[in-house]
Design a protein around this motif. Structure first.
Motif, mmCIF file in Angstrom:
data_model
loop_
_atom_site.group_PDB
_atom_site.id
_atom_site.type_symbol
_atom_site.label_atom_id
_atom_site.label_comp_id
_atom_site.label_asym_id
_atom_site.label_seq_id
_atom_site.Cartn_x
_atom_site.Cartn_y
_atom_site.Cartn_z
ATOM 1 N N GLY A 392 14.114 41.673 -41.614
ATOM 2 C CA GLY A 392 14.018 42.764 -42.567
ATOM 3 C C GLY A 392 12.847 42.509 -43.492
ATOM 4 O O GLY A 392 12.055 41.604 -43.282
ATOM 5 N N SER A 393 12.753 43.331 -44.543
ATOM 6 C CA SER A 393 11.645 43.170 -45.470
ATOM 7 C C SER A 393 11.863 41.932 -46.319
ATOM 8 O O SER A 393 12.965 41.661 -46.762
ATOM 9 C CB SER A 393 11.554 44.390 -46.378
ATOM 10 O OG SER A 393 11.420 45.544 -45.595
ATOM 11 N N ARG A 394 10.812 41.168 -46.543
ATOM 12 C CA ARG A 394 10.889 40.007 -47.412
ATOM 13 C C ARG A 394 9.727 40.067 -48.378
ATOM 14 O O ARG A 394 8.663 40.556 -48.051
ATOM 15 C CB ARG A 394 10.753 38.690 -46.612
ATOM 16 C CG ARG A 394 11.676 38.513 -45.453
ATOM 17 C CD ARG A 394 13.127 38.383 -45.833
ATOM 18 N NE ARG A 394 13.454 37.258 -46.695
ATOM 19 C CZ ARG A 394 13.917 36.085 -46.261
ATOM 20 N NH1 ARG A 394 14.050 35.851 -44.990
ATOM 21 N NH2 ARG A 394 14.255 35.141 -47.111
ATOM 22 N N TRP A 395 9.940 39.500 -49.545
ATOM 23 C CA TRP A 395 8.826 39.290 -50.457
ATOM 24 C C TRP A 395 8.163 37.990 -50.044
ATOM 25 O O TRP A 395 8.829 36.965 -49.924
ATOM 26 C CB TRP A 395 9.336 39.221 -51.892
ATOM 27 C CG TRP A 395 9.841 40.546 -52.382
ATOM 28 C CD1 TRP A 395 11.138 40.944 -52.490
ATOM 29 C CD2 TRP A 395 9.042 41.636 -52.825
ATOM 30 N NE1 TRP A 395 11.195 42.220 -52.990
ATOM 31 C CE2 TRP A 395 9.926 42.672 -53.207
ATOM 32 C CE3 TRP A 395 7.664 41.854 -52.950
ATOM 33 C CZ2 TRP A 395 9.473 43.901 -53.691
ATOM 34 C CZ3 TRP A 395 7.226 43.072 -53.442
ATOM 35 C CH2 TRP A 395 8.119 44.085 -53.803
ATOM 36 N N THR A 396 6.871 38.041 -49.846
ATOM 37 C CA THR A 396 6.187 36.877 -49.285
ATOM 38 C C THR A 396 4.997 36.446 -50.138
ATOM 39 O O THR A 396 4.501 37.205 -50.971
ATOM 40 C CB THR A 396 5.640 37.202 -47.878
ATOM 41 O OG1 THR A 396 4.678 38.258 -48.013
ATOM 42 C CG2 THR A 396 6.744 37.626 -46.926
ATOM 43 N N ILE A 397 4.556 35.215 -49.917
ATOM 44 C CA ILE A 397 3.293 34.731 -50.470
ATOM 45 C C ILE A 397 2.411 34.369 -49.278
ATOM 46 O O ILE A 397 2.832 33.603 -48.407
ATOM 47 C CB ILE A 397 3.497 33.510 -51.386
ATOM 48 C CG1 ILE A 397 4.451 33.856 -52.540
ATOM 49 C CG2 ILE A 397 2.146 33.006 -51.928
ATOM 50 C CD1 ILE A 397 4.766 32.704 -53.479
ATOM 51 N N ASN A 398 1.235 34.934 -49.240
ATOM 52 C CA ASN A 398 0.323 34.765 -48.101
ATOM 53 C C ASN A 398 1.048 35.039 -46.780
ATOM 54 O O ASN A 398 0.873 34.321 -45.795
ATOM 55 C CB ASN A 398 -0.318 33.363 -48.117
ATOM 56 C CG ASN A 398 -1.274 33.212 -49.291
ATOM 57 O OD1 ASN A 398 -1.558 34.177 -49.993
ATOM 58 N ND2 ASN A 398 -1.776 32.004 -49.501
ATOM 59 N N GLY A 399 1.890 36.050 -46.801
ATOM 60 C CA GLY A 399 2.539 36.499 -45.577
ATOM 61 C C GLY A 399 3.766 35.689 -45.182
ATOM 62 O O GLY A 399 4.399 36.001 -44.171
ATOM 63 N N ARG A 400 4.115 34.667 -45.949
ATOM 64 C CA ARG A 400 5.242 33.821 -45.548
ATOM 65 C C ARG A 400 6.375 33.869 -46.564
ATOM 66 O O ARG A 400 6.134 33.710 -47.753
ATOM 67 C CB ARG A 400 4.797 32.350 -45.470
ATOM 68 C CG ARG A 400 3.698 32.114 -44.498
ATOM 69 C CD ARG A 400 3.300 30.661 -44.496
ATOM 70 N NE ARG A 400 2.244 30.457 -43.519
ATOM 71 C CZ ARG A 400 2.451 30.394 -42.212
ATOM 72 N NH1 ARG A 400 3.672 30.500 -41.727
ATOM 73 N NH2 ARG A 400 1.446 30.241 -41.371
ATOM 74 N N PRO A 401 7.586 34.037 -46.066
ATOM 75 C CA PRO A 401 8.732 33.824 -46.951
ATOM 76 C C PRO A 401 8.891 32.323 -47.226
ATOM 77 O O PRO A 401 8.386 31.501 -46.461
ATOM 78 C CB PRO A 401 9.915 34.365 -46.144
ATOM 79 C CG PRO A 401 9.482 34.346 -44.718
ATOM 80 C CD PRO A 401 7.979 34.380 -44.696
#
Ligand code: C2O
Ligand code: CU
Length: 499
Positions: A392-401
């Protein structure tokens, strides 16, 4: 993995579809009818430097006439305020008597990695330890039963820090239930300034909550196994905001003041809400607020502010001069970002004359400005929603959870780096251990409210914020993350290793 950390008893919190702002299911109290409480000061158990707090549930009266179960340090919400000295190390033993694991973080502290409250360094109560076969749940964590002793060297200047829970995937619900308190570090520089002192130096921990009809806290969901299912992730996208503003745990309180200067240590301890604080009415002349300190310490020189913007976890140390108002004036601290019930925060009542024995000097502290020439590396961290994908949708940093096994950066101890934060939404970005100065916002000089040493910076939608961050203190694994606590729980966090 994250889901394995869920244990029974983590609450009767239910998943639901909800808008961004949760509405209380009880009649709201009339604003300004309770007196501002000031949390008690933590006392060292040994009369010296060894502190001990117990995380426990307690029934407290927040909304007059109802009972709210809080999970608090020593059963209080907010927890006791620490009042400690720079350069004088302390220990804080945390005993967990709650039905959930916890991780206690000193926000803004220059703390060794083993004491920093890393999200999988968990303490579980004796009673609930059976839910955990030691080692089986945590590939990159540490599990302590009963009690853990944190070491805080406090080798850092005077500042208004705070402490709060930091358990991976559950920080939002656990802070919401009450696991937060103020942590004031003093030093000789600050003491020597003629600023308001004693009972005119007041911490204001500001947060929002919503309530169920029975007075309990209303929070949509705490179960990460539900996240990513259709309909469950929605309420989290902007984080959880409530319709009641609490200051030091009381709804829209009032404080009687003398017509003199006061020092207020403002903290936005909300899960997701941002504030822009103003005084209504403003003083007839002069600035409503004189800012003297930021997240991580005093400013070099005071600055007048018409408004104090505070994103999650940000602090602003300000002086308000009530001598500018006639006796009898009632002044509302308003939040100009909200037009509803959250548009008011608290009220001051200029009740009587007083002897003015304080002033704000033109120079406060030595703040060495960092320059890009000092930065030995540049790194970029992009904060954004990714998905829908596998989870599902995740909040990521540089594309990574968040992945506890992986570090996105390896800054060297003692070095300064230039970090660029970009975003798709409002993200208050917090870096553990390293304090920073905001260098540029969207290629331009930072705003007044970005001044000084900081540990959290509000990155607004589609902004590019450059900070010069200095890594002092300790080697080891730390995190940076979004301090919108629901974003953090939705994996918007990353490791960096100080090497
Ligand atoms: Cu105030 Cu990593 O948190
Ligand atoms: Cu965020």
């Amino acid at each position: 993995g994250a889901a394995a950390l869920a244990i029974p008893g983590c609450g009767r919190l239910t998943a639901e579809r909800a808008g961004a702002v949760l509405t209380s299911r009880l009649p709201l109290p009339r604003p300004f009818t309770t007196t501002l409480p000031v949390p008690g000061v933590a006392r060292p158990a040994d009369g010296d430097t060894a502190y001990a707090l117990t995380q426990q549930a307690a029934q407290v009266e927040i909304i007059p006439g109802t009972r709210t179960e809080v999970w608090g340090y020593d059963g209080t919400f907010p927890g006791p305020t620490f009042d400690v000295r720079s350069g004088r190390p302390i220990t804080v033993a945390i005993t967990n008597k709650l039905p959930v694991p916890t991780a206690t973080h000193l926000h803004g502290g220059v703390t060794p990695p083993q004491s920093d409250g890393y999200p999988t360094h968990l303490v579980v109560s004796e009673k609930h330890a059976a839910h955990f076969a030691p080692g089986s749940h945590l590939d990159h964590g540490r599990l302590t039963t009963g009690r853990f002793v944190h070491e805080y060297p406090l080798d850092q200047p005077a500042a208004t820090l705070w402490y709060h829970d930091h358990r991976m995937d559950f920080t939002g619900p656990q802070v919401y239930r009450g696991l937060a308190g103020m942590f004031v570090v003093r030093d000789d520089v600050d003491d020597a300034l003629p600023l308001p002192k004693g009972d005119k130096d007041i911490p204001l921990l500001i947060c929002d909550r919503a309530f169920e009809a029975d007075g309990s806290f209303r929070y949509p969901s705490a179960d990460p196994t539900l996240l990513g299912r259709p309909g469950v992730e929605g309420p989290y996208h902007q984080g959880v905001e409530g319709d009641v503003i609490l200051v030091n745990g009381a709804p829209w309180p009032e404080l009687d003041v003398e017509a003199t200067r006061y020092r207020f240590r403002l903290l936005n301890a909300s899960n997701a809400r941002r504030y822009e604080l103003r005084l209504d009415p403003p003083p007839p002349d002069g600035s409503p607020f004189t800012q003297i300190g930021s997240d991580a310490g005093l400013l070099a020189a005071p600055q007048g502010l018409d408004r104090v913007p505070l994103a999650g976890a940000e602090r602003s140390d300000v002086v308000i001069d009530f001598g500018a108002y006639p006796i009898g004036t009632r002044i509302t601290l308003v939040n100009s970002l909200d037009t509803g019930t959250a548009g008011r925060v608290m009220r001051f009542h200029v009740a009587r004359r007083g002897t003015e024995d304080s002033r704000v000097p033109a120079r406060l502290a030595d703040v060495q400005p960092l320059t890009p020439a000092q930065a030995v590396r540049r790194r970029r961290f992009d904060f954004r929603l990714s998905g829908p994908g596998e989870h599902g949708s995740r909040w990521t940093i540089n594309g990574r959870p968040f992945d506890p096994a992986r570090a996105l950066a390896t800054p060297r101890l003692g070095s300064t780096e230039l970090w660029t934060f970009t975003s798709d939404f409002h993200h208050p970005v917090h870096v553990h251990l390293g304090h920073f100065q905001v260098h540029r916002r969207n290629g331009r000089p930072p705003s007044l409210a970005d001044a000084g040493w900081k540990d959290t910076v509000d990155v607004r939608p589609y902004e590019v914020v450059e900070v010069l961050v200095r890594f002092t203190g300790y080697r080891g694994r730390y995190v940076l993350h979004c301090h919108n606590l629901e974003h953090e729980d939705m994996a918007m966090m990353a490791n960096f290793d100080v090497v």
